[in-house]
Design a protein around this motif. Sequence first.
Motif, PDB file in Angstrom:
ATOM      1  N   THR A 258       0.933  -1.131  -0.210  1.00 55.67           N
ATOM      2  CA  THR A 258       0.161  -0.038  -0.033  1.00 55.67           C
ATOM      3  C   THR A 258       0.681   1.309  -0.015  1.00 55.67           C
ATOM      4  N   ASN A 259       1.977   1.215  -0.257  1.00 57.01           N
ATOM      5  CA  ASN A 259       3.042   2.404  -0.188  1.00 57.01           C
ATOM      6  C   ASN A 259       3.871   2.269  -1.273  1.00 57.01           C
ATOM      7  N   PRO A 260       3.425   2.922  -2.601  1.00 60.54           N
ATOM      8  CA  PRO A 260       3.869   2.970  -3.829  1.00 60.54           C
ATOM      9  C   PRO A 260       5.209   3.694  -3.732  1.00 60.54           C
ATOM     10  N   SER A 261       5.573   4.663  -2.953  1.00 61.94           N
ATOM     11  CA  SER A 261       6.860   5.368  -2.830  1.00 61.94           C
ATOM     12  C   SER A 261       7.905   4.539  -2.142  1.00 61.94           C
ATOM     13  N   LEU A 262       7.649   3.834  -1.313  1.00 68.14           N
ATOM     14  CA  LEU A 262       8.494   2.654  -0.493  1.00 68.14           C
ATOM     15  C   LEU A 262       8.740   1.857  -1.797  1.00 68.14           C
ATOM     16  N   GLN A 263       8.134   1.192  -2.366  1.00 72.95           N
ATOM     17  CA  GLN A 263       8.489   0.362  -3.385  1.00 72.95           C
ATOM     18  C   GLN A 263       9.253   0.900  -4.504  1.00 72.95           C
ATOM     19  N   MET A 264       8.830   2.167  -4.981  1.00 75.37           N
ATOM     20  CA  MET A 264       9.591   2.715  -6.008  1.00 75.37           C
ATOM     21  C   MET A 264      11.239   3.120  -5.480  1.00 75.37           C
ATOM     22  N   ALA A 265      11.180   3.441  -4.085  1.00 74.54           N
ATOM     23  CA  ALA A 265      12.571   3.654  -3.723  1.00 74.54           C
ATOM     24  C   ALA A 265      13.426   2.453  -3.706  1.00 74.54           C
ATOM     25  N   ALA A 266      12.783   1.317  -3.400  1.00 69.98           N
ATOM     26  CA  ALA A 266      13.764   0.044  -3.451  1.00 69.98           C
ATOM     27  C   ALA A 266      13.871  -0.155  -4.901  1.00 69.98           C
TER      28      ALA A 266
END
Length: 295
Positions: A258-266
Amino acid sequence: MSTTELLIRGTRQISAEPERRRRASRGRTGTIVIGAFLAVGALVTAFPFLWMAFASVKPRSESVAYPPQLLPQQPTFEYYVELFAQLDFGRYLVNTLLIVAICMVGLLLMAAAGYGFAKFSFPGRDALFFLVLVTMMIPGQVTMIPSYLILNGMKLTNTLIGIALPMLVSGFAVFLFRQFMTTIPTEVLEAARIDGAGEWRIFFRIVLPMSGPILAVQVVLTFIAGWNSFLWPLIIANDQNLYTLSVGLSLLNQQIATNPSLQMAASTLMVVPILIVFVVFQRYVVQGFALSGLK
């Protein structure tokens, strides 16, 4: 040459000048059009990467907002900090770098094999090289179960060495080294032998320095293979402390969806180092493929 002939030649040159100008103008126009198409194509190709990089520094409220925006309004690096402070991505990064370092040792083995196939004559050389080429036809998934059974018998499962060992050598890399090293003049090697140099000294002091372009190619390919390793570490490692970045990213997508920003950071953390390595070595990569005879 008479005055009449000079006048005739001058007249022809004057009459041909507009035609040359029109051709030059058409050439410049064509160059501009081609450049514009290439720029558009490059922008379309790079757009997903740009979206990923910008999304990695967006607050969660902006990453799920509709309609979406490309540029962040309030950029933040909190998700990069969270990856290393709370989600063990520091350990995954160290594991991945160790696997890449072990794989780099295989460069010397593959270079030595390519040198042997290129510059030495021995019984069965062609048959052995044919077997090397045959390994390029076998999908890696086919050899995973036999590799697992062998490493399990050697007590190397659940170890970084066991993860890196199947990636240590590659038939394609041996083929590339062999193709490139056939272009090294045999006279240079013979002169070194006459001067008393041993075979290992010739290999390290003459052959490897002359093989810089193909070594750069293999550094890039080996780095990409080790950095992106996913399926094999997932199979052979049961301990989460031995997972690589790719496996960690997969776990992140399953656990925190539910956190696209965290996924994009990884994801950005996975992609940027590969781009840096390729940009640094791209000139040598093109030169290495050209000199190795590949089209």
